[in-house]
Design a protein around this motif. Sequence first.
Motif: not given
Lengths: 94, 369
Positions: A13, A15, A17, A21-22, A28, B57-60, B62, B82, B85-89, B110-111
């Motif tokens: 949970g 990691r 990355r 984009a930025r 994370m 540009g979204v990273m996470q 929910h 996943r 590349g997204l962090y999944t909550n 799932l993260d």
Amino acid sequence: MIGDGTIPALPRGVRLREDQARGGFTLMAPERVLKLDPIANEVLKRVDGTATIAMIVDDLARTFAADRTQIDSDVKSMLQGLADKRLLDLTADD
Amino acid sequence: MTDDMAIDPPLGLLAELTHRCPLSCPYCSNPENLDRRSGELDTGTWKRVFTEAAALGVMQVHLSGGEPTARPDIVGITAHCRDVGLYTNLITSGINVAGAKLDALADAGLDHVQISFQGDISDRADHVSGMQGSHARKLELAAQVTGLGLPLTVNAVIHRGNADRVREMVQFAVDLGARRIEIAHVQYYGWALRNRDALMPTAEQVRSSTAAVEQARADFAGRIVIDAVVPDYYARRPKPCVGGWGRRSLNVTPAGKVLPCHAAETIPHLTFPNVRDQSLSDIWHHSHAFNAYRGTDWMAEPCRSCDRREVDFGGCRCQALAMTGDAAATDPACQLSAFHARMIELAETAVAEVEASPLDTEYDYRRFL
Ligand code: SF4
Ligand code: SF4
């Protein structure tokens, strides 16, 4: 507390990355996106769950031809800070 | 502000995958008019939304609701997130998730899992959730989450019925093996506004719960991360709601509407674009709704000339509207707002009577109307 033989590991949970984009790299974690400066990124790239603090510091000192004492204290304080935030697991090497 | 380059990309996306939920918490942040199953986006559209989000540009992300796992495609959606590349909550009520479903979600990548707990004492918690036995089922899921090594967050919503147990809630979360606890006082819109008089803590409870958070931070340092949201009605300065309108995050409803914050639909003069009609990037950069309160140009006094205007962005637009009738007004949680005294008065009259036991509180439970 963190010592030369401590093995740091990123828990599930948490990691690394790349942030296309930025730009740059991020760590994370639950409800956190930490932007890493290039030094923090170099340290965390070496955190693989098997390398000890001493091995990580040796490698950094070699790669960047830098003062080992300075790197040692920077790495320890940075990783302790992450562990305090529950973003890093620290286990003793025994 | 239509120049794409002048607008920072969002970091987070809250996906309300469905409004269906086995629980009926009286403070539920879903709108009073819940989206029905027949109006929900299909799997393919959600996947496209997540692909577009990652490109934007979204990273996470929910995955929320309602209860997100009420959707039969939740595992596929998680795996897709996943893949891009997204962090999944996962933000879950904890009901009907334990067992094979959680295993499949974990395998899908799932993260992080966030379980909402209505308290630390089961009968009180079940009274709030509206379901007998719900607390026990949450405990079962929590054990499975930590057993898998997944990070667990305990979401504790604080109100009059549990505000005296903040310390115990932190201990409870530590005992569960949670890495993080969110202590969030109820925010009063939607269902919570309907139940304001039953939920509002006393001023004394707010003071002691705030002190309890500080004490717990010191006592549990390094063992659990405590993220606390201070109650608006007793604050001096507002929170930067969602980190500023159209600045860091966006919210997609079950039916595909895209909102700057989950309560934005309470602002009647805004029309919110839908992912069925437009790309997420187009909506983020060009829609009227996202540009309406972006930055500081829309502000009136006292915000306009205040040195905190880039810190809190004038607070919450929805609360400003609810209390002052003007969505562009200063959030009344701010002491500089002409409506601040009125807000405090409301809080104080709401708690004229405190029940002998939290089990006596009568709630107007969340349901499909
Ligand atoms: S607040 Fe309660 S009713 Fe609302 S979605 Fe969460 S668990 Fe369900
Ligand atoms: S006046 Fe406006 S910008 Fe200043 S603190 Fe109050 S809400 Fe924030």
